[in-house]
Design a protein around this motif. Structure first.
Motif, PDB file in Angstrom:
ATOM      1  N   GLY A   4     -56.757  58.757  48.151  1.00 26.71           N
ATOM      2  CA  GLY A   4     -56.916  59.810  49.143  1.00 26.71           C
ATOM      3  C   GLY A   4     -55.608  60.192  49.799  1.00 26.71           C
ATOM      4  O   GLY A   4     -55.405  61.346  50.193  1.00 26.71           O
ATOM      5  N   ASP A   5     -54.676  59.243  49.906  1.00 31.37           N
ATOM      6  CA  ASP A   5     -53.357  59.532  50.461  1.00 31.37           C
ATOM      7  C   ASP A   5     -52.514  60.366  49.499  1.00 31.37           C
ATOM      8  O   ASP A   5     -51.514  60.961  49.910  1.00 31.37           O
ATOM      9  CB  ASP A   5     -52.618  58.231  50.769  1.00 31.37           C
ATOM     10  N   ALA A   6     -52.902  60.374  48.220  1.00 36.82           N
ATOM     11  CA  ALA A   6     -52.157  61.120  47.207  1.00 36.82           C
ATOM     12  C   ALA A   6     -52.821  62.446  46.872  1.00 36.82           C
ATOM     13  O   ALA A   6     -52.482  63.092  45.884  1.00 36.82           O
ATOM     14  CB  ALA A   6     -52.002  60.286  45.936  1.00 36.82           C
ATOM     15  N   GLY A   7     -53.802  62.829  47.679  1.00 41.73           N
ATOM     16  CA  GLY A   7     -54.415  64.134  47.502  1.00 41.73           C
ATOM     17  C   GLY A   7     -55.737  64.152  46.781  1.00 41.73           C
ATOM     18  O   GLY A   7     -56.338  65.222  46.617  1.00 41.73           O
ATOM     19  N   ALA A   8     -56.237  63.001  46.368  1.00 39.58           N
ATOM     20  CA  ALA A   8     -57.538  62.940  45.709  1.00 39.58           C
ATOM     21  C   ALA A   8     -58.648  63.060  46.760  1.00 39.58           C
ATOM     22  O   ALA A   8     -58.413  62.814  47.949  1.00 39.58           O
ATOM     23  CB  ALA A   8     -57.679  61.635  44.935  1.00 39.58           C
ATOM     24  N   PRO A   9     -59.857  63.424  46.350  1.00 43.11           N
ATOM     25  CA  PRO A   9     -60.964  63.527  47.308  1.00 43.11           C
ATOM     26  C   PRO A   9     -61.176  62.219  48.061  1.00 43.11           C
ATOM     27  O   PRO A   9     -61.123  61.137  47.474  1.00 43.11           O
ATOM     28  CB  PRO A   9     -62.164  63.851  46.409  1.00 43.11           C
TER      29      PRO A   9
END
Length: 264
Positions: free
Chosen positions: A246-251
């Protein structure tokens, strides 16, 4: 005798398939790491997801190796089996593991000794053939070192003592690095994952292998083997980084956790 090469299984999927692009990406992860001033470790734990998600975290762990990279001759690389359930530990008969950055020599003499001396270590090509957990670590090692061999072992169902005694037999000195491949929690919502991964990280730092349980880390068997041995040897664990997809842009409704740790 003709030498055998284990070809990449996830090149172009988990990391770039083009040599130059891959080299540049790995170099970037290492250069951006804030851990160059951390003392070189005897052992490390780093994640194995696709580089857009976990590459930066792996870079934090591997950047600590840079200062001693010229002394390392052999890397003992352990990770979990994602595709083949089995009991014990799987060696590979391949002479080399290939990545777009070239071939990594497998220490077959060490693997042969393990298979001869231990009933829980066997050659299983099916455990290695499509496994990504070890493969994604190799470009980091290739970026850091010119001449080294690897002992690639896929860990199935194995106790902390089984893995720990194996690592102890291969411990060596400054010429040997122990690298454990593992992600942390899987497919929880962001906040739940943060809480669970913090608890797991605290257990890892404290060498509390009894507290790293099923669902905490996909590589809990190799992790717990290292923690079991590190406690016996009086090592200290240190967390370097803790993030999730999530910190890398994933849902953020379903994330995977990644941590970087070193042991001195």
């Amino acid at each position: 005798m003709e030498q055998t090469v284990r070809p990449p299984a996830v090149s172009g999927l988990f990391y770039p398939a083009e040599r130059g692009v891959l080299q540049q990406q790995v170099a970037g992860f290492l250069e951006k790491a804030g851990t160059d001033n951390v003392a070189p470790p005897k052992a490390l734990i780093a994640p194995h997801a696709g580089y857009p998600f976990s590459g930066a975290v792996a870079g934090e762990a591997y950047a600590t190796v840079r200062a001693m990279a010229d002394r390392i001759e052999r890397v003992i690389l352990l990770g979990p089996s994602h595709r083949i359930p089995f009991r014990g530990i799987a060696a590979s008969s391949a002479d080399y593991f290939a990545t777009p950055m070239g071939n990594v020599r497998v220490d077959q003499a060490t693997q042969a000794d393990l298979v001869a001396q231990r009933s829980d270590v066997v050659y299983r090509e099916d455990a290695h053939e499509r496994e990504h957990g070890l493969e994604v670590h190799l470009p980091f090692l290739q970026a850091l070192m010119d001449d080294f061999s690897v002992v690639p072992l896929v860990v199935g169902d194995a106790t902390p003592e089984e893995v720990g005694t194996l690592l102890d037999s291969l411990w060596g000195g400054p010429e040997t690095l122990i690298a454990i491949s593992s992600d942390l929690s899987h497919f929880m919502d962001y906040d739940s994952a943060v809480r669970r991964d913090r608890a797991t990280s605290e257990a890892i730092e404290n060498l509390a292998w009894e507290k790293v349980r099923d669902g905490d880390a996909c590589g809990r068997h190799p992790i717990n083997g290292l923690l079991w041995l590190a406690r016996q040897k009086g090592l200290e664990g240190r967390i370097l980084d803790l993030r999730n997809s999530g910190d890398a842009g994933a849902p953020r409704d379903s994330v995977v956790g990644y941590g970087a740790y070193v042991f001195h």
